[in-house]
Design a protein around this motif. Structure first.
Motif, PDB file in Angstrom:
ATOM      1  N   HIS A 219       0.820  -1.215   0.000  1.00 55.18           N
ATOM      2  CA  HIS A 219       0.000   0.000   0.000  1.00 55.18           C
ATOM      3  C   HIS A 219       0.854   1.265   0.000  1.00 55.18           C
ATOM      4  CE1 HIS A 219      -3.426  -2.524   0.549  1.00 55.18           C
ATOM      5  NE2 HIS A 219      -3.084  -2.909   1.767  1.00 55.18           N
ATOM      6  N   ALA A 220       2.115   1.145  -0.394  1.00 56.96           N
ATOM      7  CA  ALA A 220       3.015   2.307  -0.413  1.00 56.96           C
ATOM      8  C   ALA A 220       2.495   3.407  -1.338  1.00 56.96           C
ATOM      9  CB  ALA A 220       4.412   1.885  -0.846  1.00 56.96           C
ATOM     10  N   GLY A 221       1.663   3.039  -2.291  1.00 57.03           N
ATOM     11  CA  GLY A 221       1.082   4.023  -3.202  1.00 57.03           C
ATOM     12  C   GLY A 221       0.126   4.975  -2.513  1.00 57.03           C
ATOM     13  N   LYS A 222      -0.218   4.684  -1.268  1.00 59.59           N
ATOM     14  CA  LYS A 222      -1.097   5.554  -0.490  1.00 59.59           C
ATOM     15  C   LYS A 222      -0.324   6.609   0.302  1.00 59.59           C
ATOM     16  CE  LYS A 222      -5.360   4.227  -1.290  1.00 59.59           C
ATOM     17  NZ  LYS A 222      -6.368   5.195  -1.798  1.00 59.59           N
ATOM     18  N   GLN A 223       0.986   6.670   0.099  1.00 55.20           N
ATOM     19  CA  GLN A 223       1.815   7.651   0.803  1.00 55.20           C
ATOM     20  C   GLN A 223       2.097   8.849  -0.097  1.00 55.20           C
ATOM     21  OE1 GLN A 223       5.372   5.723   2.235  1.00 55.20           O
ATOM     22  NE2 GLN A 223       4.232   3.985   3.076  1.00 55.20           N
ATOM     23  N   LEU A 224       1.748  10.025   0.382  1.00 52.93           N
ATOM     24  CA  LEU A 224       2.046  11.271  -0.319  1.00 52.93           C
ATOM     25  C   LEU A 224       3.130  12.001   0.467  1.00 52.93           C
ATOM     26  CD1 LEU A 224       1.641  13.648  -2.280  1.00 52.93           C
ATOM     27  CD2 LEU A 224      -0.299  14.372  -0.865  1.00 52.93           C
ATOM     28  N   TRP A 225       4.378  11.909  -0.005  1.00 53.25           N
ATOM     29  CA  TRP A 225       5.488  12.581   0.653  1.00 53.25           C
ATOM     30  C   TRP A 225       5.625  13.995   0.085  1.00 53.25           C
ATOM     31  CZ3 TRP A 225       7.882  11.122   4.966  1.00 53.25           C
ATOM     32  CH2 TRP A 225       7.719   9.794   5.373  1.00 53.25           C
ATOM     33  N   LEU A 226       5.362  14.968   0.919  1.00 51.94           N
ATOM     34  CA  LEU A 226       5.322  16.362   0.495  1.00 51.94           C
ATOM     35  C   LEU A 226       6.718  16.984   0.491  1.00 51.94           C
ATOM     36  CD1 LEU A 226       2.278  17.279   2.732  1.00 51.94           C
ATOM     37  CD2 LEU A 226       2.213  17.124   0.233  1.00 51.94           C
ATOM     38  N   LYS A 227       6.994  17.775  -0.537  1.00 52.39           N
ATOM     39  CA  LYS A 227       8.235  18.538  -0.622  1.00 52.39           C
ATOM     40  C   LYS A 227       7.912  19.935  -1.123  1.00 52.39           C
ATOM     41  CE  LYS A 227      11.443  14.686  -1.371  1.00 52.39           C
ATOM     42  NZ  LYS A 227      12.509  14.124  -2.240  1.00 52.39           N
ATOM     43  N   PRO A 231       5.197  19.156  -7.020  1.00 48.39           N
ATOM     44  CA  PRO A 231       3.792  18.774  -7.155  1.00 48.39           C
ATOM     45  C   PRO A 231       3.408  17.664  -6.189  1.00 48.39           C
ATOM     46  CG  PRO A 231       5.072  17.920  -8.991  1.00 48.39           C
ATOM     47  CD  PRO A 231       5.981  18.848  -8.241  1.00 48.39           C
ATOM     48  N   MET A 232       2.150  17.652  -5.783  1.00 49.74           N
ATOM     49  CA  MET A 232       1.651  16.650  -4.850  1.00 49.74           C
ATOM     50  C   MET A 232       1.273  15.389  -5.606  1.00 49.74           C
ATOM     51  SD  MET A 232      -0.650  18.873  -2.203  1.00 49.74           S
ATOM     52  CE  MET A 232      -0.051  20.384  -1.464  1.00 49.74           C
ATOM     53  N   LEU A 233       2.279  14.554  -5.861  1.00 50.71           N
ATOM     54  CA  LEU A 233       2.098  13.314  -6.604  1.00 50.71           C
ATOM     55  C   LEU A 233       2.279  12.109  -5.689  1.00 50.71           C
ATOM     56  CD1 LEU A 233       4.208  14.242  -9.758  1.00 50.71           C
ATOM     57  CD2 LEU A 233       1.705  14.149  -9.625  1.00 50.71           C
ATOM     58  N   PHE A 234       1.557  11.032  -6.000  1.00 52.75           N
ATOM     59  CA  PHE A 234       1.713   9.788  -5.258  1.00 52.75           C
ATOM     60  C   PHE A 234       1.406   8.620  -6.179  1.00 52.75           C
ATOM     61  CE2 PHE A 234      -2.654  11.107  -4.808  1.00 52.75           C
ATOM     62  CZ  PHE A 234      -3.422   9.949  -4.776  1.00 52.75           C
ATOM     63  N   ASP A 235       1.525   7.421  -5.634  1.00 48.01           N
ATOM     64  CA  ASP A 235       1.308   6.198  -6.411  1.00 48.01           C
ATOM     65  C   ASP A 235       2.199   6.185  -7.660  1.00 48.01           C
ATOM     66  OD1 ASP A 235       0.329   3.706  -6.955  1.00 48.01           O
ATOM     67  OD2 ASP A 235      -1.669   4.366  -7.592  1.00 48.01           O
ATOM     68  N   THR A 238       1.463   8.485 -10.693  1.00 42.93           N
ATOM     69  CA  THR A 238       0.297   8.283 -11.552  1.00 42.93           C
ATOM     70  C   THR A 238      -0.941   9.011 -11.048  1.00 42.93           C
ATOM     71  OG1 THR A 238      -0.361   6.269 -10.386  1.00 42.93           O
ATOM     72  CG2 THR A 238       1.145   6.029 -12.259  1.00 42.93           C
ATOM     73  N   LYS A 239      -0.888   9.494  -9.801  1.00 39.04           N
ATOM     74  CA  LYS A 239      -2.009  10.225  -9.232  1.00 39.04           C
ATOM     75  C   LYS A 239      -1.491  11.477  -8.535  1.00 39.04           C
ATOM     76  CE  LYS A 239      -4.866   6.107  -8.401  1.00 39.04           C
ATOM     77  NZ  LYS A 239      -5.827   6.400  -9.490  1.00 39.04           N
ATOM     78  N   GLY A 240      -2.368  12.443  -8.382  1.00 37.67           N
ATOM     79  CA  GLY A 240      -1.982  13.679  -7.714  1.00 37.67           C
ATOM     80  C   GLY A 240      -3.185  14.334  -7.076  1.00 37.67           C
ATOM     81  N   LEU A 241      -2.926  15.434  -6.393  1.00 38.34           N
ATOM     82  CA  LEU A 241      -3.993  16.192  -5.752  1.00 38.34           C
ATOM     83  C   LEU A 241      -4.170  17.523  -6.462  1.00 38.34           C
ATOM     84  CD1 LEU A 241      -3.294  15.725  -1.926  1.00 38.34           C
ATOM     85  CD2 LEU A 241      -4.908  14.462  -3.355  1.00 38.34           C
ATOM     86  N   GLY A 285      -8.215   6.015   2.272  1.00 40.19           N
ATOM     87  CA  GLY A 285      -9.146   5.216   1.474  1.00 40.19           C
ATOM     88  C   GLY A 285      -9.138   5.797   0.086  1.00 40.19           C
ATOM     89  N   SER A 286      -9.945   6.830  -0.096  1.00 37.77           N
ATOM     90  CA  SER A 286      -9.963   7.500  -1.390  1.00 37.77           C
ATOM     91  C   SER A 286      -8.826   8.502  -1.528  1.00 37.77           C
ATOM     92  CB  SER A 286     -11.313   8.203  -1.593  1.00 37.77           C
ATOM     93  OG  SER A 286     -11.586   9.061  -0.497  1.00 37.77           O
ATOM     94  N   PHE A 287      -8.205   8.878  -0.401  1.00 41.32           N
ATOM     95  CA  PHE A 287      -7.088   9.821  -0.412  1.00 41.32           C
ATOM     96  C   PHE A 287      -5.830   9.154   0.128  1.00 41.32           C
ATOM     97  CE2 PHE A 287     -10.654  12.741  -0.508  1.00 41.32           C
ATOM     98  CZ  PHE A 287     -10.204  13.780  -1.322  1.00 41.32           C
ATOM     99  N   PRO A 288      -4.661   9.710  -0.189  1.00 44.34           N
ATOM    100  CA  PRO A 288      -3.422   9.189   0.378  1.00 44.34           C
ATOM    101  C   PRO A 288      -3.182   9.782   1.770  1.00 44.34           C
ATOM    102  CG  PRO A 288      -2.910  11.000  -1.078  1.00 44.34           C
ATOM    103  CD  PRO A 288      -4.411  10.799  -1.161  1.00 44.34           C
TER     104      PRO A 288
END
Length: 340
Positions: A219-227, A231-235, A238-241, A285-288
């Motif tokens: 489930h590492a794709g559910k982690q959004l590491w902010l810098k 850009p706010m990318l995760f997975d 392939t996905k972003g906010l 769930g629906s969000f990281p």
């Protein structure tokens, strides 16, 4: 000229036997802190770890620095005294979700709003581990424990939301065993003021894998590491906010061929408090899970204001204890003569 000796993680480890349950996430946090200290150029003689009560609060025993193992929930009060007595000290507060957000919630709130220059590491395992697994302020609805055998009906405290609402100027999240934890610790140390870091810490005995929906490898794709500035990318990108400007909320979007700009993915600005609130409130769930430095906007610290006020008050004056005690109304008690 005396050459500075380069310290190693071993220089920050004591000869005390580390006593946590086998597999406890506290071991990983301890190692991360010990590895980080040399990178910060920390001086053991100038560093203080202050803890309250709980599993995490054994921490000062295992750091080759100064330390206080204090009373339940009062670590921020002791740390405030330490910092005011010597503002040059590097002060770290070690606490848990029960210690900081139950009996100690008022102390946690005040150290944050005052903006004492310190690092606050809150180990969140969503359970009372030291007292054998009762539900804690951060336990989720439905948590079964000796004190909630039919499931907790309490709505849990969200540590980062609590911190932000208390006026914290630095709020971050990390995972006990993640490689990015040292980077978050360094960012917290670099912030001048109260730096609040929630660390998701697995309690293998009483609440094992409660964070697995975003910490497990699958489930590492559910982690959004902010810098900051990225850009706010995760997975895997392939996905972003993006910001839903009508609902004034965040939403997840797909990112095709790495073109995050076409997907209108927003860039992280750690000074944006409104977006920080949104990031903290995202349901898993629906969000990281938003991780890393979520909010970072420094302001003057408590101890610097106290020092400036004191210096202004004593400026141009000389110390005269006799004049101080004689100021205002004074009288002398005479010894009554004995009769006969």
């Amino acid at each position: 000229m005396t050459e500075m000796v380069k310290l190693t993680p071993k220089d920050f480890a004591t000869d005390q036997e580390v006593r946590w349950c086998p597999g406890c996430g506290d071991y990983a946090v301890l190692k991360a802190v010990q590895r980080t200290m040399p990178d910060l150029g920390a001086d053991p003689a100038n560093t203080v770890f202050v803890s309250g009560i709980g599993c995490s609060s054994r921490f000062p025993y295992y750091m080759e620095t100064y330390g206080f193992h204090t009373i339940h929930g009062r670590a921020p009060a002791l740390a405030t005294g330490v910092k005011l007595a010597n503002p040059e000290l590097n002060v770290w507060i070690i606490t848990g979700d029960g210690d900081a957000l139950s009996i100690g919630s008022n102390h946690t709130m005040h150290v944050l709003r005052r903006n004492l220059d310190c690092q606050i590491l809150l180990f969140n395992n969503e359970i009372y581990g030291l007292t054998k697994g009762q539900y804690s302020p951060t336990s989720r609805v439905g948590t079964r424990s000796p004190s909630t055998p039919f499931g907790s009906v309490d709505r849990p405290v969200r540590p980062c939301a609590f911190a932000l609402g208390s006026g914290a100027r630095f709020v971050a999240r990390a995972i006990d065993v993640h490689k990015n934890l040292p980077d978050v610790l360094k960012a917290a140390h670099g912030h001048r003021g109260a730096a609040f870091v929630e660390i998701f810490q697995n309690c293998i005995v009483y609440n094992d894998d409660v964070f697995a929906p975003f910490t497990a490898k699958e489930h590492a794709g559910k982690q959004l590491w902010l810098k900051a500035g990225e850009p706010m990318l995760f997975d895997s990108g392939t996905k972003g906010l993006t910001l839903d400007r009508e609902a004034l909320n965040l939403k997840v979007v797909d990112v095709a061929d790495g073109d995050w700009q076409a997907a209108d993915v927003i860039v992280h600005d750690p000074k944006n408090k409104a977006v920080a609130h949104m990031l903290i409130d995202m349901p898993i769930g629906s969000f990281p899970m938003a991780l890393g430095v979520i909010y970072d906007d420094p302001r003057p610290t408590f101890e610097s204001a106290v020092r400036e006020q004191t210096e202004a008050a004593i400026s141009g004056k000389s110390a005269d204890l006799q004049a101080l005690v004689s100021k205002g109304q004074t009288w002398q008690v005479e010894k009554e003569p004995r009769e006969g």
